[in-house]
Enzyme design. Structure first.
Site, mmCIF file in Angstrom:
data_model
loop_
_atom_site.group_PDB
_atom_site.id
_atom_site.type_symbol
_atom_site.label_atom_id
_atom_site.label_comp_id
_atom_site.label_asym_id
_atom_site.label_seq_id
_atom_site.Cartn_x
_atom_site.Cartn_y
_atom_site.Cartn_z
ATOM 1 N N ASP A 159 8.624 20.218 -2.536
ATOM 2 C CA ASP A 159 8.612 20.697 -1.446
ATOM 3 C C ASP A 159 9.989 21.145 -1.114
ATOM 4 O O ASP A 159 10.987 20.854 -1.988
ATOM 5 C CB ASP A 159 8.151 19.579 -0.333
ATOM 6 C CG ASP A 159 8.044 20.219 0.907
ATOM 7 O OD1 ASP A 159 8.292 21.672 1.174
ATOM 8 O OD2 ASP A 159 8.007 19.649 2.046
ATOM 9 N N ASP A 202 -1.319 16.266 0.908
ATOM 10 C CA ASP A 202 -0.248 15.256 0.506
ATOM 11 C C ASP A 202 0.217 14.562 1.933
ATOM 12 O O ASP A 202 -0.082 15.158 3.034
ATOM 13 C CB ASP A 202 1.029 16.089 0.055
ATOM 14 C CG ASP A 202 1.986 16.480 1.061
ATOM 15 O OD1 ASP A 202 1.737 17.444 1.853
ATOM 16 O OD2 ASP A 202 2.888 15.633 1.590
ATOM 17 N N CYS A 262 -14.259 -0.482 -2.449
ATOM 18 C CA CYS A 262 -13.159 0.203 -3.175
ATOM 19 C C CYS A 262 -13.034 -0.521 -4.746
ATOM 20 O O CYS A 262 -13.248 -1.617 -4.815
ATOM 21 C CB CYS A 262 -12.080 -0.062 -2.643
ATOM 22 S SG CYS A 262 -10.485 0.572 -3.457
ATOM 23 N N CYS A 303 -10.160 -0.120 -6.749
ATOM 24 C CA CYS A 303 -8.896 -0.148 -6.984
ATOM 25 C C CYS A 303 -8.583 -1.391 -7.691
ATOM 26 O O CYS A 303 -9.218 -2.361 -7.632
ATOM 27 C CB CYS A 303 -8.064 0.247 -6.212
ATOM 28 S SG CYS A 303 -7.547 -1.027 -4.781
ATOM 29 N N CYS A 319 -8.398 -4.292 -4.779
ATOM 30 C CA CYS A 319 -9.898 -4.781 -4.352
ATOM 31 C C CYS A 319 -10.659 -5.197 -5.397
ATOM 32 O O CYS A 319 -11.515 -6.173 -5.024
ATOM 33 C CB CYS A 319 -10.576 -3.671 -3.995
ATOM 34 S SG CYS A 319 -9.666 -3.077 -2.137
ATOM 35 N N HIS A 331 -3.633 0.352 -3.300
ATOM 36 C CA HIS A 331 -5.052 0.551 -2.705
ATOM 37 C C HIS A 331 -5.057 1.987 -1.958
ATOM 38 O O HIS A 331 -6.130 2.744 -1.892
ATOM 39 C CB HIS A 331 -5.408 -0.497 -1.786
ATOM 40 C CG HIS A 331 -6.404 -0.297 -0.768
ATOM 41 N ND1 HIS A 331 -7.913 -0.410 -1.204
ATOM 42 C CD2 HIS A 331 -6.553 -0.040 0.356
ATOM 43 C CE1 HIS A 331 -8.635 -0.040 -0.142
ATOM 44 N NE2 HIS A 331 -7.850 0.464 0.948
HETATM 45 ZN ZN LIG Z 1 -8.664 -1.057 -2.884
#
Ligand SMILES: [Zn+2]
Length: 402
Positions: free
Chosen positions: A91, A293, A331, A333, A336, A362
Protein backbone atom coordinates in the site's frame (compact mmCIF):
# COMPACT_ATOMS: atom_id res chain seq x y z
CA UNK A 1 3.08 -10.47 -19.76
CA UNK A 2 4.17 -10.57 -16.14
CA UNK A 3 0.61 -10.08 -14.87
CA UNK A 4 -2.48 -11.84 -16.17
CA UNK A 5 -5.94 -12.56 -14.83
CA UNK A 6 -7.84 -15.64 -15.94
CA UNK A 7 -11.41 -16.14 -14.87
CA UNK A 8 -12.30 -19.80 -14.43
CA UNK A 9 -15.96 -19.35 -13.53
CA UNK A 10 -18.49 -16.73 -12.50
CA UNK A 11 -21.65 -16.57 -10.41
CA UNK A 12 -23.56 -13.36 -10.97
CA UNK A 13 -20.99 -10.59 -10.46
CA UNK A 14 -18.67 -12.93 -8.51
CA UNK A 15 -15.66 -14.50 -10.16
CA UNK A 16 -13.25 -17.33 -9.43
CA UNK A 17 -9.99 -16.38 -11.08
CA UNK A 18 -6.23 -16.73 -11.10
CA UNK A 19 -4.11 -13.59 -10.88
CA UNK A 20 -0.59 -14.43 -12.10
CA UNK A 21 2.35 -12.39 -10.80
CA UNK A 22 6.14 -12.73 -11.12
CA UNK A 23 6.17 -14.45 -7.71
CA UNK A 24 3.41 -16.91 -8.51
CA UNK A 25 -0.35 -17.21 -8.87
CA UNK A 26 -3.08 -15.92 -6.58
CA UNK A 27 -6.34 -17.83 -6.69
CA UNK A 28 -9.17 -15.36 -6.24
CA UNK A 29 -11.24 -14.38 -4.38
CA UNK A 30 -8.37 -14.13 -1.91
CA UNK A 31 -7.79 -12.65 1.50
CA UNK A 32 -4.35 -11.03 1.90
CA UNK A 33 -2.95 -11.16 5.45
CA UNK A 34 -1.51 -7.79 6.46
CA UNK A 35 2.18 -7.52 7.27
CA UNK A 36 2.41 -3.77 7.76
CA UNK A 37 5.98 -3.83 9.06
CA UNK A 38 7.14 -6.72 6.85
CA UNK A 39 5.71 -9.24 9.30
CA UNK A 40 2.21 -10.59 9.76
CA UNK A 41 2.20 -9.98 13.49
CA UNK A 42 3.05 -13.07 15.57
CA UNK A 43 3.17 -15.37 12.52
CA UNK A 44 6.15 -16.94 10.75
CA UNK A 45 6.08 -16.98 6.91
CA UNK A 46 6.02 -20.77 7.19
CA UNK A 47 2.74 -20.54 9.14
CA UNK A 48 1.28 -18.51 6.29
CA UNK A 49 2.44 -21.01 3.68
CA UNK A 50 0.87 -23.83 5.70
CA UNK A 51 -2.40 -21.91 5.87
CA UNK A 52 -2.34 -21.47 2.10
CA UNK A 53 -1.80 -17.70 2.00
CA UNK A 54 -0.71 -16.71 -1.48
CA UNK A 55 -0.34 -12.94 -1.39
CA UNK A 56 0.41 -10.69 1.55
CA UNK A 57 0.29 -6.97 2.01
CA UNK A 58 2.86 -4.58 3.40
CA UNK A 59 3.03 -0.85 3.80
CA UNK A 60 5.25 1.73 2.13
CA UNK A 61 4.73 4.47 4.73
CA UNK A 62 5.73 2.30 7.68
CA UNK A 63 8.71 0.65 5.97
CA UNK A 64 9.94 4.01 4.70
CA UNK A 65 10.10 5.32 8.26
CA UNK A 66 11.48 2.10 9.73
CA UNK A 67 13.79 0.42 8.81
CA UNK A 68 13.91 2.63 5.68
CA UNK A 69 13.09 1.48 2.15
CA UNK A 70 16.76 2.02 1.21
CA UNK A 71 17.75 -0.59 3.80
CA UNK A 72 15.16 -3.02 2.44
CA UNK A 73 16.53 -2.49 -1.06
CA UNK A 74 20.08 -3.01 0.16
CA UNK A 75 18.96 -6.29 1.73
CA UNK A 76 17.67 -7.50 -1.61
CA UNK A 77 14.08 -6.25 -1.53
CA UNK A 78 11.08 -7.11 0.58
CA UNK A 79 10.67 -10.72 -0.58
CA UNK A 80 14.21 -11.58 0.45
CA UNK A 81 14.21 -9.34 3.54
CA UNK A 82 11.20 -11.09 5.08
CA UNK A 83 11.77 -14.50 3.43
CA UNK A 84 8.47 -14.56 1.55
CA UNK A 85 8.84 -15.80 -2.01
CA UNK A 86 5.15 -15.48 -2.93
CA UNK A 87 3.42 -12.33 -4.20
CA UNK A 88 3.43 -9.12 -2.16
CA UNK A 89 1.34 -5.98 -2.53
CA UNK A 90 2.43 -2.70 -0.97
CA UNK A 91 0.00 0.00 0.00
CA UNK A 92 1.27 3.48 -0.82
CA UNK A 93 0.88 5.06 2.59
CA UNK A 94 -1.81 7.49 1.43
CA UNK A 95 -4.18 6.17 4.07
CA UNK A 96 -1.55 6.53 6.84
CA UNK A 97 -0.39 10.00 5.82
CA UNK A 98 -3.91 11.37 5.54
CA UNK A 99 -4.98 9.90 8.86
CA UNK A 100 -2.04 11.33 10.80
CA UNK A 101 -3.18 13.61 13.57
CA UNK A 102 0.00 15.63 13.53
CA UNK A 103 0.34 18.61 11.30
CA UNK A 104 0.13 17.84 7.63
CA UNK A 105 0.00 20.20 4.70
CA UNK A 106 -1.69 19.03 1.53
CA UNK A 107 -0.87 20.66 -1.79
CA UNK A 108 -0.98 19.72 -5.45
CA UNK A 109 2.69 18.71 -5.31
CA UNK A 110 2.24 16.32 -2.37
CA UNK A 111 1.82 16.12 1.38
CA UNK A 112 4.12 17.36 4.11
CA UNK A 113 3.76 15.55 7.41
CA UNK A 114 5.56 14.57 10.58
CA UNK A 115 6.78 11.05 11.20
CA UNK A 116 4.73 9.34 13.92
CA UNK A 117 7.98 7.81 15.18
CA UNK A 118 10.32 10.74 15.74
CA UNK A 119 8.35 13.81 14.62
CA UNK A 120 10.77 14.46 11.74
CA UNK A 121 9.37 16.41 8.80
CA UNK A 122 8.69 14.38 5.66
CA UNK A 123 7.37 15.12 2.22
CA UNK A 124 5.50 12.57 0.09
CA UNK A 125 4.85 13.20 -3.58
CA UNK A 126 3.53 10.62 -6.06
CA UNK A 127 7.11 10.30 -7.41
CA UNK A 128 8.71 9.80 -3.99
CA UNK A 129 6.14 7.16 -3.05
CA UNK A 130 6.78 5.26 -6.31
CA UNK A 131 10.52 5.36 -5.53
CA UNK A 132 9.80 3.92 -2.07
CA UNK A 133 7.63 1.16 -3.55
CA UNK A 134 10.31 0.44 -6.14
CA UNK A 135 12.90 0.06 -3.40
CA UNK A 136 10.62 -2.35 -1.55
CA UNK A 137 10.09 -4.32 -4.76
CA UNK A 138 6.58 -5.75 -4.23
CA UNK A 139 4.73 -7.32 -7.16
CA UNK A 140 1.73 -5.00 -6.94
CA UNK A 141 2.17 -1.39 -5.87
CA UNK A 142 -0.68 0.96 -5.08
CA UNK A 143 -0.77 4.52 -6.37
CA UNK A 144 -0.36 7.45 -3.96
CA UNK A 145 -3.86 8.86 -3.52
CA UNK A 146 -5.64 11.58 -1.59
CA UNK A 147 -7.69 9.79 1.07
CA UNK A 148 -10.62 11.53 2.76
CA UNK A 149 -13.05 10.51 5.53
CA UNK A 150 -15.85 8.16 4.45
CA UNK A 151 -18.74 10.56 4.83
CA UNK A 152 -17.14 13.57 3.14
CA UNK A 153 -19.42 15.89 1.20
CA UNK A 154 -19.50 15.84 -2.54
CA UNK A 155 -17.19 18.82 -3.07
CA UNK A 156 -14.37 17.37 -0.92
CA UNK A 157 -14.89 13.91 -2.42
CA UNK A 158 -14.63 15.34 -5.94
CA UNK A 159 -11.55 17.39 -5.08
CA UNK A 160 -9.75 14.38 -3.57
CA UNK A 161 -10.79 12.03 -6.35
CA UNK A 162 -9.64 14.39 -9.11
CA UNK A 163 -6.34 15.06 -7.34
CA UNK A 164 -5.84 11.29 -6.97
CA UNK A 165 -6.29 10.92 -10.73
CA UNK A 166 -3.77 13.68 -11.46
CA UNK A 167 -1.39 11.98 -9.01
CA UNK A 168 -2.01 8.65 -10.76
CA UNK A 169 -0.65 10.11 -14.00
CA UNK A 170 2.51 11.16 -12.16
CA UNK A 171 2.80 7.74 -10.45
CA UNK A 172 2.58 6.02 -13.84
CA UNK A 173 5.25 8.23 -15.42
CA UNK A 174 7.57 7.62 -12.47
CA UNK A 175 7.03 3.84 -12.48
CA UNK A 176 7.84 3.73 -16.20
CA UNK A 177 11.01 5.77 -15.61
CA UNK A 178 12.10 3.55 -12.69
CA UNK A 179 11.56 0.32 -14.67
CA UNK A 180 14.28 1.36 -17.07
CA UNK A 181 16.65 3.12 -14.67
CA UNK A 182 16.42 1.01 -11.52
CA UNK A 183 16.22 -2.74 -12.18
CA UNK A 184 14.90 -4.90 -9.38
CA UNK A 185 16.77 -7.83 -7.97
CA UNK A 186 15.42 -11.12 -9.30
CA UNK A 187 13.78 -12.72 -6.28
CA UNK A 188 11.39 -14.90 -8.25
CA UNK A 189 13.61 -17.80 -7.19
CA UNK A 190 14.62 -17.28 -3.63
CA UNK A 191 17.35 -19.70 -2.57
CA UNK A 192 18.99 -18.63 0.64
CA UNK A 193 22.41 -17.06 0.23
CA UNK A 194 22.36 -17.15 -3.56
CA UNK A 195 24.41 -14.51 -5.37
CA UNK A 196 22.52 -11.27 -5.80
CA UNK A 197 21.78 -10.23 -9.30
CA UNK A 198 20.39 -7.01 -10.59
CA UNK A 199 18.94 -7.65 -14.01
CA UNK A 200 16.35 -5.75 -15.95
CA UNK A 201 15.80 -7.18 -19.43
CA UNK A 202 13.79 -10.39 -19.34
CA UNK A 203 13.64 -10.67 -15.57
CA UNK A 204 9.91 -11.05 -14.84
CA UNK A 205 10.49 -9.74 -11.34
CA UNK A 206 11.61 -6.41 -12.76
CA UNK A 207 8.00 -5.48 -13.46
CA UNK A 208 5.67 -4.17 -10.85
CA UNK A 209 1.94 -3.75 -11.47
CA UNK A 210 0.81 -0.28 -10.50
CA UNK A 211 -2.83 -0.42 -9.37
CA UNK A 212 -4.86 2.78 -9.63
CA UNK A 213 -7.41 3.46 -6.88
CA UNK A 214 -11.02 4.35 -7.63
CA UNK A 215 -12.14 6.94 -5.08
CA UNK A 216 -15.28 9.07 -4.96
CA UNK A 217 -16.69 8.52 -1.46
CA UNK A 218 -20.33 7.46 -1.45
CA UNK A 219 -21.21 9.45 -4.58
CA UNK A 220 -22.09 7.12 -7.44
CA UNK A 221 -21.43 9.59 -10.25
CA UNK A 222 -17.99 10.46 -8.81
CA UNK A 223 -17.12 6.77 -8.67
CA UNK A 224 -18.22 6.35 -12.29
CA UNK A 225 -16.27 9.39 -13.43
CA UNK A 226 -13.14 8.23 -11.58
CA UNK A 227 -13.38 4.74 -13.08
CA UNK A 228 -13.81 6.23 -16.56
CA UNK A 229 -10.78 8.58 -16.30
CA UNK A 230 -8.61 5.83 -14.86
CA UNK A 231 -9.56 3.33 -17.57
CA UNK A 232 -8.80 5.77 -20.35
CA UNK A 233 -5.33 6.59 -18.97
CA UNK A 234 -3.55 3.23 -19.31
CA UNK A 235 -3.93 -0.52 -19.73
CA UNK A 236 -3.78 -1.44 -16.03
CA UNK A 237 -3.21 -4.94 -14.63
CA UNK A 238 -5.82 -4.44 -11.90
CA UNK A 239 -7.76 -1.84 -9.95
CA UNK A 240 -7.98 -0.76 -6.32
CA UNK A 241 -11.27 0.35 -4.82
CA UNK A 242 -10.62 2.71 -1.92
CA UNK A 243 -12.49 4.72 0.68
CA UNK A 244 -15.13 2.14 1.57
CA UNK A 245 -16.01 0.59 4.94
CA UNK A 246 -14.68 3.73 6.61
CA UNK A 247 -17.77 4.61 8.61
CA UNK A 248 -20.46 4.94 5.94
CA UNK A 249 -23.73 2.93 6.09
CA UNK A 250 -23.47 -0.64 4.83
CA UNK A 251 -26.09 -0.01 2.17
CA UNK A 252 -23.97 2.83 0.77
CA UNK A 253 -20.94 0.53 0.66
CA UNK A 254 -22.86 -2.13 -1.25
CA UNK A 255 -24.31 0.40 -3.66
CA UNK A 256 -20.83 1.80 -4.41
CA UNK A 257 -19.49 -1.73 -4.99
CA UNK A 258 -22.23 -2.35 -7.53
CA UNK A 259 -21.46 0.95 -9.26
CA UNK A 260 -17.74 0.17 -9.39
CA UNK A 261 -18.34 -3.41 -10.54
CA UNK A 262 -20.30 -1.99 -13.43
CA UNK A 263 -17.79 0.76 -14.25
CA UNK A 264 -14.59 -1.33 -14.23
CA UNK A 265 -13.60 -3.93 -16.84
CA UNK A 266 -14.75 -7.43 -15.85
CA UNK A 267 -11.49 -8.82 -17.19
CA UNK A 268 -9.21 -7.43 -14.47
CA UNK A 269 -8.78 -8.09 -10.74
CA UNK A 270 -10.33 -5.66 -8.29
CA UNK A 271 -8.84 -5.11 -4.85
CA UNK A 272 -11.26 -3.82 -2.21
CA UNK A 273 -8.88 -1.99 0.10
CA UNK A 274 -8.97 -2.46 3.87
CA UNK A 275 -12.08 -4.64 3.82
CA UNK A 276 -11.98 -8.12 5.28
CA UNK A 277 -14.38 -8.82 8.12
CA UNK A 278 -16.10 -12.13 7.26
CA UNK A 279 -19.49 -10.67 6.27
CA UNK A 280 -17.93 -7.75 4.32
CA UNK A 281 -15.67 -10.20 2.51
CA UNK A 282 -18.65 -12.26 1.34
CA UNK A 283 -20.68 -9.19 0.38
CA UNK A 284 -17.68 -7.88 -1.59
CA UNK A 285 -17.16 -11.18 -3.39
CA UNK A 286 -20.84 -11.25 -4.37
CA UNK A 287 -20.34 -7.82 -5.93
CA UNK A 288 -17.36 -8.70 -8.10
CA UNK A 289 -14.41 -7.92 -5.82
CA UNK A 290 -11.41 -10.29 -5.92
CA UNK A 291 -8.77 -9.23 -3.38
CA UNK A 292 -9.23 -8.17 0.24
CA UNK A 293 -7.12 -7.21 3.22
CA UNK A 294 -7.81 -6.28 6.81
CA UNK A 295 -5.74 -5.84 9.97
CA UNK A 296 -8.63 -7.11 12.11
CA UNK A 297 -7.67 -10.79 12.37
CA UNK A 298 -4.30 -10.14 13.97
CA UNK A 299 -5.39 -7.03 15.87
CA UNK A 300 -8.42 -8.84 17.27
CA UNK A 301 -6.30 -11.87 18.07
CA UNK A 302 -4.10 -9.71 20.26
CA UNK A 303 -7.23 -8.50 22.09
CA UNK A 304 -8.60 -11.98 22.70
CA UNK A 305 -11.34 -11.81 20.05
CA UNK A 306 -11.80 -14.54 17.47
CA UNK A 307 -14.02 -15.27 14.49
CA UNK A 308 -16.13 -18.41 14.51
CA UNK A 309 -18.81 -19.66 12.15
CA UNK A 310 -21.31 -18.66 14.86
CA UNK A 311 -20.08 -15.08 15.18
CA UNK A 312 -17.28 -13.59 17.22
CA UNK A 313 -16.30 -14.67 20.70
CA UNK A 314 -13.90 -13.27 23.25
CA UNK A 315 -11.69 -15.86 24.90
CA UNK A 316 -11.27 -13.72 28.02
CA UNK A 317 -14.82 -14.46 29.18
CA UNK A 318 -15.06 -16.61 32.29
CA UNK A 319 -17.52 -19.02 30.65
CA UNK A 320 -14.58 -20.49 28.71
CA UNK A 321 -12.55 -21.28 31.82
CA UNK A 322 -13.20 -25.01 31.63
CA UNK A 323 -14.48 -25.28 28.06
CA UNK A 324 -12.93 -28.30 26.31
CA UNK A 325 -14.11 -27.31 22.82
CA UNK A 326 -11.82 -25.71 20.23
CA UNK A 327 -12.35 -22.05 19.28
CA UNK A 328 -14.38 -23.16 16.26
CA UNK A 329 -15.22 -26.88 16.10
CA UNK A 330 -15.26 -26.80 12.28
CA UNK A 331 -11.91 -25.01 11.88
CA UNK A 332 -8.86 -27.06 10.86
CA UNK A 333 -6.21 -24.53 11.89
CA UNK A 334 -3.22 -25.42 14.06
CA UNK A 335 -4.92 -23.89 17.13
CA UNK A 336 -8.35 -25.49 16.75
CA UNK A 337 -7.06 -28.98 15.94
CA UNK A 338 -4.99 -29.12 19.14
CA UNK A 339 -6.07 -26.75 21.88
CA UNK A 340 -9.16 -26.18 24.01
CA UNK A 341 -10.79 -22.85 24.69
CA UNK A 342 -9.86 -23.40 28.34
CA UNK A 343 -6.15 -23.65 27.48
CA UNK A 344 -6.22 -20.70 25.07
CA UNK A 345 -8.06 -18.61 27.68
CA UNK A 346 -5.47 -19.56 30.28
CA UNK A 347 -2.62 -18.51 27.95
CA UNK A 348 -4.37 -15.28 27.13
CA UNK A 349 -5.19 -14.15 30.66
CA UNK A 350 -1.66 -15.13 31.76
CA UNK A 351 -0.19 -12.87 29.04
CA UNK A 352 1.59 -15.81 27.46
CA UNK A 353 2.92 -15.00 23.97
CA UNK A 354 1.68 -18.32 22.61
CA UNK A 355 -1.91 -17.22 23.32
CA UNK A 356 -1.61 -14.15 21.08
CA UNK A 357 0.06 -16.19 18.42
CA UNK A 358 -2.54 -18.97 18.34
CA UNK A 359 -5.47 -16.55 18.28
CA UNK A 360 -3.90 -14.55 15.44
CA UNK A 361 -3.17 -17.76 13.59
CA UNK A 362 -6.77 -18.92 13.91
CA UNK A 363 -8.22 -15.59 12.75
CA UNK A 364 -5.97 -15.34 9.69
CA UNK A 365 -6.66 -18.98 8.83
CA UNK A 366 -10.39 -18.33 9.22
CA UNK A 367 -10.41 -15.57 6.58
CA UNK A 368 -8.11 -17.42 4.19
CA UNK A 369 -10.35 -20.47 4.28
CA UNK A 370 -13.50 -18.35 4.04
CA UNK A 371 -12.23 -16.84 0.76
CA UNK A 372 -11.34 -20.35 -0.45
CA UNK A 373 -14.82 -21.63 0.43
CA UNK A 374 -16.37 -18.73 -1.48
CA UNK A 375 -14.19 -19.55 -4.47
CA UNK A 376 -15.33 -23.17 -4.35
CA UNK A 377 -18.98 -22.19 -4.20
CA UNK A 378 -18.51 -19.97 -7.28
CA UNK A 379 -16.96 -22.93 -9.09
CA UNK A 380 -19.81 -25.21 -7.97
CA UNK A 381 -22.42 -22.67 -8.98
CA UNK A 382 -24.00 -22.32 -5.52
CA UNK A 383 -22.56 -19.02 -4.26
CA UNK A 384 -25.98 -17.48 -3.58
CA UNK A 385 -27.21 -20.33 -1.43
CA UNK A 386 -23.85 -20.83 0.28
CA UNK A 387 -23.42 -17.14 1.14
CA UNK A 388 -27.01 -16.81 2.38
CA UNK A 389 -26.59 -19.80 4.71
CA UNK A 390 -23.13 -18.74 5.85
CA UNK A 391 -24.20 -15.18 6.67
CA UNK A 392 -27.43 -16.26 8.40
CA UNK A 393 -25.49 -18.51 10.73
CA UNK A 394 -22.72 -15.96 11.33
CA UNK A 395 -25.16 -13.13 12.02
CA UNK A 396 -27.59 -15.14 14.17
CA UNK A 397 -27.67 -13.92 17.75
CA UNK A 398 -25.29 -16.08 19.61
CA UNK A 399 -24.66 -16.31 23.35
CA UNK A 400 -20.96 -16.24 22.48
CA UNK A 401 -21.11 -13.02 20.47
CA UNK A 402 -19.03 -10.06 21.62
ZN1 LIG B 1 -9.01 -22.29 14.11
Amino acid sequence: MSFTFDIASTAGAARAGVFSTPHGPVETPAFMPVGTLATVKALDPEDLVRMGASMILSNAYHLHLRPGDDIVREMGGLHRFMQWDRPILTDSGGFQVFSLERLRIIGEEGVEFQSHIDGSRRFFTPEIVMQIERNLGADVIMQFDHVIPGQSDQASARDASERSIRWLQRCLAEVQRLETTQPLEDTTQLPRGSPREMVAGDNPGNHQALFPIVQGGIHAHLRREAAESIRSMHDWSGFGVGGLSVGEEKDATYEMLEVVDDALPKTHPRYLMGVGFPDDLIEGIRRGMDLFDCVAPTRMGRNGAVFTRDGRLNIKRTEFRADPKPLDPECDCAACTRFSRAYLRHLFVSDEILGLRLLSLHNVHFLLSLARAARQSIEHGNLEQWSRDWLARYRATSPLAV
